[in-house]
Every structure is written in structure tokens, then in C-alpha cells.
Design a protein around this motif. Structure first.
Motif, mmCIF file in Angstrom:
data_model
loop_
_atom_site.group_PDB
_atom_site.id
_atom_site.type_symbol
_atom_site.label_atom_id
_atom_site.label_comp_id
_atom_site.label_asym_id
_atom_site.label_seq_id
_atom_site.Cartn_x
_atom_site.Cartn_y
_atom_site.Cartn_z
ATOM 1 N N ASP A 111 0.835 -1.215 0.000
ATOM 2 C CA ASP A 111 0.000 0.000 0.000
ATOM 3 C C ASP A 111 0.865 1.260 0.000
ATOM 4 O OD1 ASP A 111 -2.348 -1.333 -0.094
ATOM 5 O OD2 ASP A 111 -2.728 -1.296 2.061
ATOM 6 N N THR A 112 1.963 1.203 0.749
ATOM 7 C CA THR A 112 2.856 2.368 0.828
ATOM 8 C C THR A 112 4.287 1.912 0.527
ATOM 9 O OG1 THR A 112 2.981 1.969 3.217
ATOM 10 C CG2 THR A 112 1.488 3.704 2.475
ATOM 11 N N PRO A 113 4.626 1.743 -0.764
ATOM 12 C CA PRO A 113 5.988 1.310 -1.101
ATOM 13 C C PRO A 113 7.008 2.372 -0.720
ATOM 14 C CG PRO A 113 4.781 1.926 -3.085
ATOM 15 C CD PRO A 113 3.796 1.967 -1.965
ATOM 16 N N MET A 114 8.154 1.941 -0.186
ATOM 17 C CA MET A 114 9.201 2.893 0.187
ATOM 18 C C MET A 114 10.558 2.189 0.170
ATOM 19 S SD MET A 114 10.455 2.291 3.496
ATOM 20 C CE MET A 114 10.912 3.940 3.954
ATOM 21 N N MET A 115 11.592 2.988 0.086
ATOM 22 C CA MET A 115 12.959 2.465 0.127
ATOM 23 C C MET A 115 13.765 3.212 1.184
ATOM 24 S SD MET A 115 14.033 1.998 -3.902
ATOM 25 C CE MET A 115 13.728 3.714 -4.335
ATOM 26 N N THR A 116 14.730 2.521 1.778
ATOM 27 C CA THR A 116 15.717 3.147 2.650
ATOM 28 C C THR A 116 17.036 3.072 1.899
ATOM 29 O OG1 THR A 116 14.527 2.358 4.592
ATOM 30 C CG2 THR A 116 16.780 3.130 4.934
ATOM 31 N N VAL A 117 17.523 4.226 1.447
ATOM 32 C CA VAL A 117 18.708 4.268 0.582
ATOM 33 C C VAL A 117 19.901 4.769 1.394
ATOM 34 C CG1 VAL A 117 19.695 5.202 -1.538
ATOM 35 C CG2 VAL A 117 17.231 4.752 -1.409
ATOM 36 N N TYR A 118 20.891 3.888 1.541
ATOM 37 C CA TYR A 118 22.134 4.269 2.228
ATOM 38 C C TYR A 118 23.160 4.715 1.190
ATOM 39 C CZ TYR A 118 20.168 2.061 6.371
ATOM 40 O OH TYR A 118 19.364 1.745 7.426
ATOM 41 N N LEU A 119 24.042 5.632 1.587
ATOM 42 C CA LEU A 119 25.039 6.175 0.677
ATOM 43 C C LEU A 119 26.430 5.677 1.055
ATOM 44 C CD1 LEU A 119 23.682 9.839 0.569
ATOM 45 C CD2 LEU A 119 23.106 7.933 -0.942
ATOM 46 N N GLU A 120 27.348 5.699 0.086
ATOM 47 C CA GLU A 120 28.695 5.186 0.343
ATOM 48 C C GLU A 120 29.737 6.301 0.271
ATOM 49 O OE1 GLU A 120 29.392 2.208 -2.584
ATOM 50 O OE2 GLU A 120 29.211 3.578 -4.282
ATOM 51 N N ASP A 121 30.857 6.049 0.951
ATOM 52 C CA ASP A 121 32.029 6.933 0.931
ATOM 53 C C ASP A 121 31.650 8.386 1.207
ATOM 54 O OD1 ASP A 121 33.383 4.623 0.280
ATOM 55 O OD2 ASP A 121 33.178 4.950 -1.872
ATOM 56 N N GLU A 122 32.160 9.318 0.354
ATOM 57 C CA GLU A 122 31.946 10.747 0.631
ATOM 58 C C GLU A 122 30.508 11.177 0.415
ATOM 59 O OE1 GLU A 122 33.512 10.464 -3.654
ATOM 60 O OE2 GLU A 122 33.863 9.515 -1.697
ATOM 61 N N TYR A 123 29.725 10.392 -0.345
ATOM 62 C CA TYR A 123 28.312 10.739 -0.550
ATOM 63 C C TYR A 123 27.533 10.700 0.765
ATOM 64 C CZ TYR A 123 28.996 10.336 -5.606
ATOM 65 O OH TYR A 123 29.415 10.521 -6.892
ATOM 66 N N ALA A 124 27.975 9.857 1.700
ATOM 67 C CA ALA A 124 27.252 9.696 2.972
ATOM 68 C C ALA A 124 27.497 10.843 3.936
ATOM 69 C CB ALA A 124 27.654 8.375 3.633
ATOM 70 N N THR A 125 28.597 11.579 3.751
ATOM 71 C CA THR A 125 28.948 12.633 4.712
ATOM 72 C C THR A 125 28.915 14.036 4.116
ATOM 73 O OG1 THR A 125 31.272 12.161 4.191
ATOM 74 C CG2 THR A 125 30.348 11.105 6.158
ATOM 75 N N ASP A 126 29.000 14.152 2.781
ATOM 76 C CA ASP A 126 28.987 15.458 2.123
ATOM 77 C C ASP A 126 27.558 15.810 1.704
ATOM 78 O OD1 ASP A 126 29.060 17.467 0.000
ATOM 79 O OD2 ASP A 126 31.236 17.187 0.009
ATOM 80 N N LYS A 127 27.039 16.925 2.238
ATOM 81 C CA LYS A 127 25.642 17.287 1.985
ATOM 82 C C LYS A 127 25.368 17.554 0.508
ATOM 83 C CE LYS A 127 21.928 20.111 3.884
ATOM 84 N NZ LYS A 127 21.557 21.176 4.831
ATOM 85 N N GLU A 128 26.298 18.222 -0.174
ATOM 86 C CA GLU A 128 26.107 18.536 -1.594
ATOM 87 C C GLU A 128 26.032 17.267 -2.429
ATOM 88 O OE1 GLU A 128 25.548 21.503 -3.008
ATOM 89 O OE2 GLU A 128 25.504 22.336 -0.987
ATOM 90 N N ARG A 263 23.635 -2.122 1.539
ATOM 91 C CA ARG A 263 22.747 -1.819 2.679
ATOM 92 C C ARG A 263 21.370 -1.328 2.273
ATOM 93 N NH1 ARG A 263 25.659 2.270 6.539
ATOM 94 N NH2 ARG A 263 26.341 3.187 4.561
ATOM 95 N N THR A 264 21.245 -0.778 1.072
ATOM 96 C CA THR A 264 19.963 -0.220 0.621
ATOM 97 C C THR A 264 18.909 -1.311 0.538
ATOM 98 O OG1 THR A 264 21.043 1.538 -0.613
ATOM 99 C CG2 THR A 264 18.828 0.938 -1.318
ATOM 100 N N THR A 265 17.689 -0.984 0.954
ATOM 101 C CA THR A 265 16.615 -1.983 0.946
ATOM 102 C C THR A 265 15.276 -1.313 0.648
ATOM 103 O OG1 THR A 265 15.577 -3.761 2.218
ATOM 104 C CG2 THR A 265 16.184 -1.778 3.431
ATOM 105 N N CYS A 266 14.266 -2.152 0.392
ATOM 106 C CA CYS A 266 12.918 -1.623 0.184
ATOM 107 C C CYS A 266 11.912 -2.567 0.833
ATOM 108 C CB CYS A 266 12.617 -1.453 -1.316
ATOM 109 S SG CYS A 266 12.259 -2.982 -2.187
ATOM 110 N N ASN A 267 10.645 -2.137 0.926
ATOM 111 C CA ASN A 267 9.645 -2.960 1.609
ATOM 112 C C ASN A 267 8.797 -3.773 0.631
ATOM 113 O OD1 ASN A 267 8.046 -0.955 0.528
ATOM 114 N ND2 ASN A 267 6.963 -0.475 2.426
ATOM 115 N N ASN A 268 9.241 -3.854 -0.638
ATOM 116 C CA ASN A 268 8.533 -4.670 -1.625
ATOM 117 C C ASN A 268 9.320 -5.957 -1.847
ATOM 118 O OD1 ASN A 268 7.389 -5.845 -3.921
ATOM 119 N ND2 ASN A 268 6.893 -3.878 -4.841
ATOM 120 N N ILE A 269 8.815 -7.084 -1.304
ATOM 121 C CA ILE A 269 9.567 -8.340 -1.368
ATOM 122 C C ILE A 269 9.690 -8.859 -2.801
ATOM 123 C CG2 ILE A 269 9.123 -9.037 1.007
ATOM 124 C CD1 ILE A 269 6.818 -10.746 0.041
ATOM 125 N N HIS A 270 8.741 -8.507 -3.670
ATOM 126 C CA HIS A 270 8.823 -8.959 -5.066
ATOM 127 C C HIS A 270 9.944 -8.233 -5.815
ATOM 128 C CE1 HIS A 270 5.310 -11.579 -5.174
ATOM 129 N NE2 HIS A 270 4.747 -10.725 -4.337
#
Length: 394
Positions: A111-128, A263-270
């Protein structure tokens, strides 16, 4: 023998146990962390093995029935509400009983598909850099880039783009004009950040149709991802940016530069099954059901019940629902299928095809009034006379 720094004799003892590989690894890690003597280490290994053997299921134990009861009973205590996800007030995600039903029914889309997206290296700490990933994930439509107006007198659609927004999202007016031409099949006239175009023949209806189609064009990002919320979280002892999305496109997001695919995941098992395979889908079912229960304060339900459900749903290489269109509907027993739903249809089909029920399961034996074939009920005893003369001769 092992990468862990434990004495050879202890490593040999661990390897000689009946413990599964994951438990052995955990045991090695614990022994390495704690400053224990060889004697204490041996006691710990023996205690872990004994505990493991004690917690194994007895032969002929009705594990399916126990799991169903263990999940179903606390399920009656669950709320029917939709909660905010992980403290992100802007995103609503289905939780509680509706989410549990969604999972065991193996719905194609939540009903409410969503993802949790983790970032790697400098993308995870640099806001830009993190925001660059956001614009590559979130679907950018024309209303986010500027204003639309219609000139009925000249039969033109006029788009006034915002230069700051274009720069922020890594687009130019030329890019936008080119995409409009490709998608709508029209000729555009660009003047700075202003773009004009119209239908081939003067038609008010065609003009409005162009405006509607223009609103749906995705100029950047993933079409199925409506919105992205970025949060700073404490991960691995440092502040890292994490993205939460409304809508999911798991396969596409993993290909974007800066996204941590491990690490990135989503709530849609298919989607997980399609992208990563059936084993990953099994893990996702276990993870999602346990998270749903923990969210409701029911985290003490043993994870092995969830593992059994996930195994049953995925053991044929595809995700099957627990219902008449999946597991329950494909049981070998006619009576078990009939007891679940659409009784007459099952009995009629079985009669037409001449099916035979061997009465091996619980449901069918209860229906016909026989002892169930579980525990002591699955043991056959035969009586026979003793030949006493032969016994005496021995």
C-alpha cells in the motif's frame, strides 16, 4: 583452521560441535573478545552446544501449528493504524496487522511502497553530494522546475523555468526543451528560461492535452519515486545521510552512483526477489515481519516461526502467498484445501478428477475424526503372539 585468534584446541572443539556455521562464527567472535582461559572457553563451547541441542525441535513436533499460533495470537493485539516510519514524520508507511497481512498475502505492490537508501564513501557525509543522489532518485516533473501557462489566443503552452532550481538539480533549459520535444513530439521555441510550444493544428482540446501530458513527464530521477526525505543519522560512529523514499524502484536505485547497494533496501519483497534472488526475498520476509511485530511491542515472538513462514513461501523458487491462491490452495490433501476456502469447488474438482486423500495432515484427520499423524499419533504399534517354546529354547 580459523581466522579468529583462539587456541587450536578450542577451535577444534568448536568445529567438532553440531552448531550451524553462523553460530560457530558468533562463538569465535565472543571467545576472541573476552579474556577467558582455555578451561572457561571449553565450558562456554559445551554450554552453547547443549543449549543449541535443547532448543532443537523434537521429531514429529507440529511446527506449522505452533508457528501459526505464535504469530496469530499476538496478531490479535496489533493495531490497524498507519504509523510514521522510523521517526520520519513526512512519510507514512503501513504498519501493524495490515502490513502483516500484506506480507503473508505476498501482495505484488505494498500500500505504501518505500525504500531506505544508504550512501557510500563521501556521498554519505557530504551534503552537496548527498543531494546530487536525491535529485537522481526523486522524480523531477515540470511543476518542480517552473510555472506553466496557456496562451489561448496564440494556441501556445508557455513554460517559465526557475534558473536556481535548474542549477540545483543539474539541468539546463536546453535539456528541458529537448526532453519536451522527444516526449511530446512538438517543436519548441526557447528564449533563455522561457519555452513555448503548441499543437500542430489550432485546437483548444489538443492544447489542454499537451499541458496534461507535460505535467507527467519525468525530466530527471526515477518515475516511481514521488518524494525523497534526507536525514542525518548516527551510523558506524559517524553522522551519515540516509534517504527515505515514497515509492520504490529497487533495481534502478542500486545503479545510481553514490548508493550503497549492500545496505539499501525496500519494503517490496517482489522487487527484492526480482533484483537479488529468492534467498534475499526470504531474508526480506523475515526482516519485514519481525520489524512489524517489534513496532507493535511483540518482538518476543521467536524469529524461527518467521523463518518457517518465509521458508514455506519461498521454497519452490518463487514467492507464494499463504492463502487459497498459494500455499493453502496447492496442498495435496483435498479436505485440507476444502477446509480453507471455496469448499464446494474443491470437492467438486476432486470428484471430477478422482483425487485420493491419504489423510496425512492435521486438518483432514480432524474432519474425519481420526487421531492426527503427529507426535505419538504417528507411531504405529503392532500386536503379535510370542512363541514361548522358541523363547525357552533360546
Amino acid at each position: 583452521m580459523t581466522d579468529y585468534d583462539v587456541p587450536k584446541a578450542i577451535a577444534e572443539q568448536v568445529e567438532a560441535t553440531e552448531l550451524p556455521k553462523r553460530l560457530k562464527t558468533k562463538l569465535y567472535e565472543t571467545l576472541e573478545e573476552r579474556n577467558v582461559t582455555d578451561e572457561q572457553a571449553k565450558e562456554i563451547v559445551m554450554a552453547v552446544e547443549n543449549r543449541y541441542l535443547e532448543t532443537r525441535v523434537d521429531p514429529l513436533d507440529p511446527v506449522g501449528t505452533v508457528s501459526a499460533q505464535s504469530i496469530g495470537e499476538p496478531g490479535t493485539q496489533m493495531t490497524m493504524n498507519t504509523f510514521h516510519y522510523a521517526g520520519v514524520a513526512e512519510i507514512d508507511v503501513t504498519q501493524g496487522l495490515p502490513r502483516l497481512i500484506e506480507l503473508v498475502d505476498a501482495r505484488k505492490t505494498p500500500d505504501t511502497p518505500m525504500m531506505t537508501v544508504y550512501l557510500e564513501d563521501e556521498y554519505a557525509t557530504d551534503k552537496e553530494l548527498a543531494h546530487q543522489v536525491v535529485w537522481n532518485v526523486e522524480a523531477t516533473r515540470i511543476l518542480a522546475l517552473g510555472d506553466i501557462s496557456t496562451n489561448v489566443a496564440d494556441m501556445l503552452v508557455q513554460v517559465n523555468l526557475n534558473q536556481d532550481t535548474l542549477e540545483e538539480r543539474g539541468l539546463t533549459a536546453e535539456d528541458v526543451a529537448g526532453i519536451i520535444e522527444d516526449k511530446l513530439g512538438v517543436k519548441t521555441v526557447q528564449n533563455g528560461t522561457a519555452i513555448e510550444f503548441g499543437p500542430e493544428k489550432p485546437s483548444y482540446r489538443d492544447l489542454l492535452q499537451l499541458v496534461e501530458e507535460l505535467r507527467e513527464i519525468v525530466f530527471k530521477g526515477i518515475e516511481d519515486v514521488r518524494r525523497v526525505v534526507i536525514r542525518k543519522e548516527d551510523l558506524d560512529d559517524e553522522d551519515q545521510f540516509v534517504l527515505y523514499t515514497e515509492g520504490s524502484a529497487f533495481g534502478e536505485v542500486l545503479t545510481i552512483e553514490g548508493v550503497d547497494a549492500s545496505r539499501t533496501t525496500c519494503n517490496n519483497i517482489h522487487e527484492i526477489h526480482h533484483t537479488l534472488g529468492i534467498e534475499a526475498a526470504r531474508e526480506a520476509i523475515i526482516e519485514e515481519t519481525m520489524n512489524t511485530l517489534e513496532e507493535q511491542g511483540l518482538g518476543d515472538v521467536n524469529i524461527r516461526h518467521m523463518m518457517l513462514v518465509a521458508d514455506i513461501m519461498t521454497n519452490r523458487g518463487e514467492i507464494e502467498s499463504i492463502g487459497r491462491h498459494g500455499i493453502s490452495g496447492s496442498k495435496e490433501s483435498v479436505l485440507a484445501r476444502a477446509a480453507f476456502e471455496v469448499t464446494v469447488n474443491h470437492l467438486l474438482d476432486a470428484a471430477i478428477h478422482g483425487e485420493i486423500d491419504d489423510l496425512n495432515g492435521v486438518t483432514e484427520n480432524v474432519i474425519v475424526g481420526k487421531p492426527i499423524r503427529l507426535g505419538t499419533g504417528d507411531v504405529d504399534l503392532k500386536m503379535g503372539s510370542i512363541n514361548r517354546s522358541a523363547e525357552q529354547a533360546d
